[in-house]
Design a protein around this motif. Structure first.
Motif, mmCIF file in Angstrom:
data_model
loop_
_atom_site.group_PDB
_atom_site.id
_atom_site.type_symbol
_atom_site.label_atom_id
_atom_site.label_comp_id
_atom_site.label_asym_id
_atom_site.label_seq_id
_atom_site.Cartn_x
_atom_site.Cartn_y
_atom_site.Cartn_z
ATOM 1 N N TRP A 71 3.837 1.125 -14.166
ATOM 2 C CA TRP A 71 3.885 2.824 -14.065
ATOM 3 C C TRP A 71 2.152 3.205 -13.692
ATOM 4 O O TRP A 71 1.484 2.400 -13.927
ATOM 5 N N PRO A 72 2.165 4.251 -12.968
ATOM 6 C CA PRO A 72 0.835 4.879 -12.680
ATOM 7 C C PRO A 72 -0.025 5.073 -14.185
ATOM 8 O O PRO A 72 0.739 5.439 -15.188
ATOM 9 N N ASP A 73 -1.094 4.793 -14.103
ATOM 10 C CA ASP A 73 -2.036 5.034 -15.426
ATOM 11 C C ASP A 73 -1.783 6.334 -15.778
ATOM 12 O O ASP A 73 -1.963 7.606 -14.855
ATOM 13 N N GLY A 74 -1.613 6.657 -16.889
ATOM 14 C CA GLY A 74 -1.429 8.190 -17.532
ATOM 15 C C GLY A 74 0.011 8.803 -17.782
ATOM 16 O O GLY A 74 0.264 9.753 -18.147
ATOM 17 N N THR A 75 0.925 7.642 -17.198
ATOM 18 C CA THR A 75 2.308 8.179 -17.313
ATOM 19 C C THR A 75 2.676 8.129 -18.970
ATOM 20 O O THR A 75 2.290 7.201 -19.547
ATOM 21 N N THR A 76 3.448 9.037 -19.279
ATOM 22 C CA THR A 76 3.719 9.386 -20.772
ATOM 23 C C THR A 76 5.119 8.657 -21.004
ATOM 24 O O THR A 76 5.741 8.183 -20.320
ATOM 25 N N ALA B 12 0.856 -1.272 -0.204
ATOM 26 C CA ALA B 12 -0.132 0.003 0.105
ATOM 27 C C ALA B 12 0.863 1.422 -0.134
ATOM 28 O O ALA B 12 0.393 2.078 -0.778
ATOM 29 N N GLU B 13 1.999 1.392 0.758
ATOM 30 C CA GLU B 13 2.759 2.371 0.744
ATOM 31 C C GLU B 13 3.520 2.843 -0.604
ATOM 32 O O GLU B 13 3.776 3.963 -1.122
ATOM 33 N N TYR B 14 3.709 1.657 -1.236
ATOM 34 C CA TYR B 14 4.185 1.846 -2.772
ATOM 35 C C TYR B 14 3.249 2.804 -3.772
ATOM 36 O O TYR B 14 3.474 3.636 -4.268
ATOM 37 N N THR B 15 1.891 1.959 -3.658
ATOM 38 C CA THR B 15 1.032 2.401 -4.501
ATOM 39 C C THR B 15 0.437 3.803 -4.382
ATOM 40 O O THR B 15 0.115 4.807 -4.959
ATOM 41 N N ALA B 16 0.477 4.257 -2.654
ATOM 42 C CA ALA B 16 0.205 5.596 -2.366
ATOM 43 C C ALA B 16 1.041 6.414 -2.518
ATOM 44 O O ALA B 16 0.642 7.524 -3.142
ATOM 45 N N ALA B 17 2.415 6.204 -2.689
ATOM 46 C CA ALA B 17 3.437 7.078 -3.103
ATOM 47 C C ALA B 17 3.384 7.503 -4.424
ATOM 48 O O ALA B 17 3.691 8.869 -4.614
ATOM 49 N N LEU B 18 2.791 6.737 -5.413
ATOM 50 C CA LEU B 18 2.827 7.091 -6.722
ATOM 51 C C LEU B 18 1.255 7.172 -7.224
ATOM 52 O O LEU B 18 1.149 7.221 -8.449
ATOM 53 N N ASP B 19 0.453 7.416 -6.327
ATOM 54 C CA ASP B 19 -1.041 7.464 -6.717
ATOM 55 C C ASP B 19 -1.650 6.466 -7.722
ATOM 56 O O ASP B 19 -2.096 6.711 -8.566
ATOM 57 N N MET B 20 -1.197 5.219 -7.207
ATOM 58 C CA MET B 20 -1.594 4.229 -8.349
ATOM 59 C C MET B 20 -3.188 3.741 -8.027
ATOM 60 O O MET B 20 -3.220 3.130 -6.816
ATOM 61 N N GLU B 21 -4.000 4.069 -8.650
ATOM 62 C CA GLU B 21 -5.334 3.192 -8.297
ATOM 63 C C GLU B 21 -5.943 2.807 -9.579
ATOM 64 O O GLU B 21 -5.908 3.320 -10.775
ATOM 65 N N GLN B 22 -6.649 1.881 -9.295
ATOM 66 C CA GLN B 22 -7.414 1.068 -10.324
ATOM 67 C C GLN B 22 -6.443 0.305 -11.569
ATOM 68 O O GLN B 22 -6.601 -0.809 -11.642
ATOM 69 N N ARG B 23 -5.996 0.965 -12.342
ATOM 70 C CA ARG B 23 -5.123 0.795 -13.593
ATOM 71 C C ARG B 23 -3.805 1.036 -13.531
ATOM 72 O O ARG B 23 -3.277 2.208 -12.759
ATOM 73 N N VAL B 24 -3.009 0.327 -13.780
ATOM 74 C CA VAL B 24 -1.400 0.762 -13.818
ATOM 75 C C VAL B 24 -0.791 0.177 -15.235
ATOM 76 O O VAL B 24 -1.728 -0.620 -15.883
ATOM 77 N N MET B 25 0.074 0.538 -15.631
ATOM 78 C CA MET B 25 0.573 0.264 -17.037
ATOM 79 C C MET B 25 1.675 -0.748 -16.799
ATOM 80 O O MET B 25 2.747 -0.698 -16.009
ATOM 81 N N LEU B 26 1.902 -1.670 -17.731
ATOM 82 C CA LEU B 26 2.838 -2.744 -17.443
ATOM 83 C C LEU B 26 3.768 -2.583 -18.886
ATOM 84 O O LEU B 26 3.362 -2.399 -19.941
#
Length: 317
Positions: free
Chosen positions: A307-312, A283-297
């Protein structure tokens, strides 16, 4: 394609060489018409001779898992095997024999482990009597062997002087060490303990953990302990964390020797990848990067990037 399919067919089954195997284990309870999934496809293997700990917040599913492994509860789906026994297909008689012969159990509440009207020695001897050792028709050598086994266990756990005392005459730590002897009486393949130091102070808790370690080292008994005790990291080499009914992370500890010959304990934490390919990120990892619902692989040659969703693309480079 055919070669890949053949390799898949030849691959050993999950947990084929483990003493304990939980494969996509599910346990669903229904309360007031509402279904609660205590275990949600949990995967776990424990090798013979291991001493390991299960940790997790209240409601994470760890106690449900212990009850399943102890034969006190029946899984809803998935697979669970202990010492070659299939926990999903046992009938009542087989399950009773399983609890008497294959697993030993130590509860947090000392009152559940020992009968108050029996001495420590009598408590240790009782499981052997229930299994059929030392009953009224037994021979003198059988009774002698039972008595010798009782003395050996009490001595190994450092409570020989408690042999003729009843539980109310023992301290909390002594009661739990006698309880371990009771659980070991029938030489089980697995010893399970649910918060065995929960009612003890830290110093006494360390004595009880030391008793478990002696049982593991001297008898080779596989031991699984559910605990909130922070000192567990000094007592076991493997700690598995359960979250939301699934194994979430695992800490492995090993001893390393540096160039000067000094020993040190090195711990490394791993995220658990289950059989369905699911990964629980801390949880501390996802919270630090504002990861919610979707992530990019992104699959690289020797690793996977998350990567967090929306990262260019520019941000990833």
């Amino acid at each position: 394609m055919e070669r890949r399919a053949a390799a898949h067919r030849d691959r050993p089954s999950y947990g084929h060489d483990a003493l304990i195997t939980c494969d996509r284990l599910v346990r669903v309870f229904t309360t007031d018409g509402v279904e609660v999934q205590a275990l949600q496809g949990l995967d776990l293997t424990v090798q013979e001779g291991e001493m390991m700990a299960l940790v997790g917040a209240s409601g994470s599913g760890k106690s449900t898992l212990m009850n399943v492994l102890a034969g006190l509860d029946v899984p809803t789906a998935g697979a669970a095997r202990v010492a070659g026994r299939d926990l999903l297909t046992m009938d009542a008689k087989v399950r009773l024999n399983y609890r008497r012969e294959v697993v030993g159990f130590v509860w947090q509440q000392t009152s559940r482990n020992l009968l108050p009207y029996l001495t420590a020695s009598q408590n240790v001897a009782l499981p052997m009597q229930l299994r059929g050792r030392g009953g009224p028709r037994s021979t003198r050598p059988a009774r002698a062997a039972k008595g010798e086994r009782t003395k050996e266990l009490l001595a190994m756990l450092g409570v020989t002087d408690c042999a003729d005392r009843r539980p109310h005459q023992l301290s909390g730590g002594q009661q739990q060490r006698v309880a371990i002897a009771v659980a070991l009486a029938n030489s089980p393949s697995v010893l399970l303990a649910d918060e065995p130091t929960g009612e003890l102070d830290s110093a006494t808790g360390e004595e009880v953990f030391a008793a478990f370690r002696r049982a593991n080292e001297e008898l080779g008994t596989t031991i699984v302990i559910v605990t909130h005790d922070q000192t567990v990291e000094h007592e076991v080499r493997r700690t598995v964390a359960i979250r939301d009914g699934r194994t979430a992370s695992e800490v492995l500890r090993r001893t390393e020797i540096d160039a000067q010959g000094q020993e040190s304990l090195v711990a490394r934490e791993y995220a658990m990848l289950d059989r369905a390919g699911r990964l629980q990120l801390p949880a501390e990892y996802t919270a630090a990067l504002d990861m919610e619902q979707r992530v990019m692989l992104e699959l690289e040659q020797d690793h996977i990037e998350i990567w967090p969703d929306g990262t260019t693309g520019q941000e990833r480079s």
